[in-house]
Design an enzyme around this catalytic site. Structure first.
Site, PDB file in Angstrom:
ATOM      1  CG  HIS A  46      -2.975  -3.120   3.966  1.00  0.00           C
ATOM      2  ND1 HIS A  46      -2.152  -2.615   4.721  1.00  0.00           N
ATOM      3  CD2 HIS A  46      -3.921  -2.373   3.256  1.00  0.00           C
ATOM      4  CE1 HIS A  46      -2.206  -1.363   4.331  1.00  0.00           C
ATOM      5  NE2 HIS A  46      -3.394  -1.120   3.671  1.00  0.00           N
ATOM      6  CB  CYS A  74      -0.856  -0.153   1.453  1.00  0.00           C
ATOM      7  SG  CYS A  74      -2.371   1.035   1.078  1.00  0.00           S
ATOM      8  CD  GLU A  81      -0.407  -5.290   6.158  1.00  0.00           C
ATOM      9  OE1 GLU A  81      -0.400  -6.027   5.035  1.00  0.00           O
ATOM     10  OE2 GLU A  81      -0.659  -4.148   6.207  1.00  0.00           O
TER      11      GLU A  81
END
Ligand code: GLN
Length: 210
Positions: free
Chosen positions: A172, A81, A174
């Site tokens: 993302h 990002c 994560e």
């Protein structure tokens, strides 16, 4: 010195990346200073706010140290990002920052914060079954050229791309239970992983996924 993967820890979602690396059996280094890069075979630049990260990287002389590590010893880099924005050779309307990958990115191409969304998708070579990826005020990759390969397209916009050294994702990984991209990046770095199962994401920070 044991080789590992670093996470740029100046601003943004670095703890979530660190937690995913630990689930893969990798003890991350939180990079705040150029010396912290020494044991890093790879570096994750997290999401956050690219203008803020850019300023902080410059302030701590990390921008030139990262560029040097990529060029001198092929340290691998993964930008998620805001991190992807900082890695690109071209940022529409702004001067580029690290210029590590032949790609043109546009900030906030998927809309404002309220237009944030998730997508369940498989990405051949990375995850063979659909996993959930999170887009938050995400940039889009307008075009790639040269040695850059497209990995994924969402809503007709490129959202993941890579060359041999650098991986960029608009989204993302994560912030989901998937470890696929962290495993993929570790193999790109030549860092060995444990085959731990993906886990249900139990956020401790700011976000809940349904
Ligand atoms: N929109 C942010 C930027 O331009 C990136 C958002 C994110 O990293 N989730 O920096």
């Amino acid at each position: 010195m044991k080789e590992t993967i670093g996470v740029l820890a100046l601003q943004g979602g670095f703890r979530e990346h660190g937690a995913h690396l630990r689930q893969c059996g990798i003890e991350p280094v939180y990079v705040k200073d150029p010396d912290d890069l020494a044991p890093c075979r790879g570096l994750i630049i997290p999401g956050g706010e690219s203008s803020c990260l850019r300023r902080l990287m410059k302030g701590f002389a990390l921008d030139s140290a990262i560029i040097d590590a990529v060029h001198s010893r092929q340290m691998r880099v993964w930008g998620t990002c805001a991190g992807a924005i900082l890695c690109a050779d071209e940022i529409i309307g702004e001067t580029p920052c690290l210029s590590l990958i032949e790609a043109s990115v546009e900030r906030n191409l998927f809309g404002a914060q309220l237009a944030s969304f998730t997508e369940d998708t498989a990405i051949p070579g990375v995850c063979d079954t659909p996993e959930r990826f999170v887009f938050i005020r995400a940039p889009g990759i307008r075009r790639v050229w040269g040695k850059t390969r497209v990995l994924h397209v969402t809503r007709d916009i490129i959202t993941a791309a890579e060359n041999d050294d650098v991986l960029i994702t608009s989204f993302h990984p994560e912030l989901s239970s998937s470890l696929s991209f962290h495993r993929y990046f570790a193999s790109k770095c030549g860092v060995s992983i444990q085959n731990s199962p993906d886990q249900t994401w139990a956020p401790t920070s700011w976000m809940t996924l349904g």
